[in-house]
Scaffold this motif. Sequence first.
Motif, mmCIF file in Angstrom:
data_model
loop_
_atom_site.group_PDB
_atom_site.id
_atom_site.type_symbol
_atom_site.label_atom_id
_atom_site.label_comp_id
_atom_site.label_asym_id
_atom_site.label_seq_id
_atom_site.Cartn_x
_atom_site.Cartn_y
_atom_site.Cartn_z
ATOM 1 N N CYS A 1 0.852 -1.187 0.000
ATOM 2 C CA CYS A 1 0.000 0.000 0.000
ATOM 3 C C CYS A 1 0.891 1.241 0.000
ATOM 4 O O CYS A 1 2.052 1.198 0.429
ATOM 5 C CB CYS A 1 -0.956 0.024 1.189
ATOM 6 N N LYS A 2 0.344 2.320 -0.510
ATOM 7 C CA LYS A 2 1.046 3.598 -0.592
ATOM 8 C C LYS A 2 0.153 4.681 -0.022
ATOM 9 O O LYS A 2 -1.053 4.699 -0.267
ATOM 10 C CB LYS A 2 1.404 3.916 -2.043
ATOM 11 N N ALA A 3 0.762 5.598 0.752
ATOM 12 C CA ALA A 3 0.041 6.750 1.295
ATOM 13 C C ALA A 3 0.659 8.015 0.712
ATOM 14 O O ALA A 3 1.889 8.141 0.645
ATOM 15 C CB ALA A 3 0.113 6.772 2.819
ATOM 16 N N SER A 4 -0.180 8.943 0.308
ATOM 17 C CA SER A 4 0.296 10.153 -0.354
ATOM 18 C C SER A 4 -0.485 11.365 0.136
ATOM 19 O O SER A 4 -1.709 11.318 0.281
ATOM 20 C CB SER A 4 0.152 10.012 -1.877
ATOM 21 N N VAL A 5 0.263 12.452 0.429
ATOM 22 C CA VAL A 5 -0.335 13.760 0.719
ATOM 23 C C VAL A 5 0.293 14.717 -0.287
ATOM 24 O O VAL A 5 1.391 15.248 -0.068
ATOM 25 C CB VAL A 5 -0.069 14.211 2.160
ATOM 26 N N LEU A 6 -0.380 14.915 -1.399
ATOM 27 C CA LEU A 6 0.218 15.662 -2.503
ATOM 28 C C LEU A 6 0.522 17.108 -2.122
ATOM 29 O O LEU A 6 1.550 17.659 -2.523
ATOM 30 C CB LEU A 6 -0.723 15.630 -3.713
#
Length: 402
Positions: A278-283
């Motif tokens: 899984c990947k978490a991103s806060v652009l």
Amino acid sequence: MDTIASLLVLSTLLHIVTPEVFTQTSFRATVEITEGDSRIFSGENIRLKCSFSGDDSPSWNYLWFKGSEKLQHSRKVLILWNTKVQQSGKYYCQGVRESPIGKIRTLQSLPEEIYVDGGWAILSVPPKPGLVGNTLNLMCRVRENPPVHEIILYKDGVEVMRRNGPEPYFKLTNLTIKDHGMYSCRASFDTRRRTVSVTSTQSHVQILEVLTEPHLEIDVDFDPYQPSWMRLVCHLQYNAPAHAPQVDYYFYRNNNQVGPSSSESYRLVQKIPGHYQCKASVLDLGLVRWSKSRSFGKIKELQMMKMRPLPPPAPMKPLTSLTSSPDSPPASAVHRSFPQSSPAPIFIQHTEEKTSPSQPPVMPSQLAPSALQNKLQFNDLTPSPALPAESWENGGKTQGEE
């Protein structure tokens, strides 16, 4: 008469033996410091306030505790006057009031820890942990505020900053996890024609990642009515203030994305063997974090591919809402004495080409093997020039190469 006396005695015994029943609410009391600091000198005062987020009715009474000890105080504000070292500890509060169904209590507050210092110096640190990329202000206080001419900041017993003059503030900028540790300060001042140095006790400084590395959970038994499905859950900690940008979650099987991105930290997928991530991103903050790969089921040989390598963390934009106040003094006179690392030298090692015992026929345009060997040996004696700096930035190619 004896019957009446017996009934009175029985009623009294029942009142003593029967415990008082309380109904507990769903909201929690909160303790906050409204005057003073969590670290104070003995003899100073501090004011604590108890409040409730769910109901602020004036009919509430207040219970105060120091550790497990109940204090004889029932008002909303607790003031500790002329404090002593023995008053150090964790303070709690709780609300209680009468109702038609009996007494109602709130949940007990989280503790507010108070340190009463009997020494001459205190290093004050913010009550909340610092975040990676942000700035943290520390203050070295000295009892009675003498004219200090030098202050030194220590981390784990090693000097990291030094300041000349009476300014008591230190500023840790662009925080990293390495800044986590135990800090203390030493202040020097003149009194009665001699120089006196006083040292504070150590204070814990905690540094947190804004977005921690995710941990992927594969829940295969989340729903017995859907035996062919499983749930992927991406666990992480997002240490950001309120109204911060949301986290977007991505799920992968064998490097292929499973479904669209979502603000939900879980996804239902079919039970297909493979490697999951899984990947978490806060652009908006430039944050991207990958979990480690986890396997499910028996993986076929075609699926035993090399998993996606974790990319290096991207530069993070600071959370301005958590940085230090603009009223904080400048740190122009402060320097951090962390050791600087120098780039390692580059060595180029030449290797000789070995020829096979059975050589193919020499073509007219080729050199003879002996001539080729002499040329290789001659080239090995010629020092190679150092690679220019641009070669590493262009993937190992020097300028002019395609």
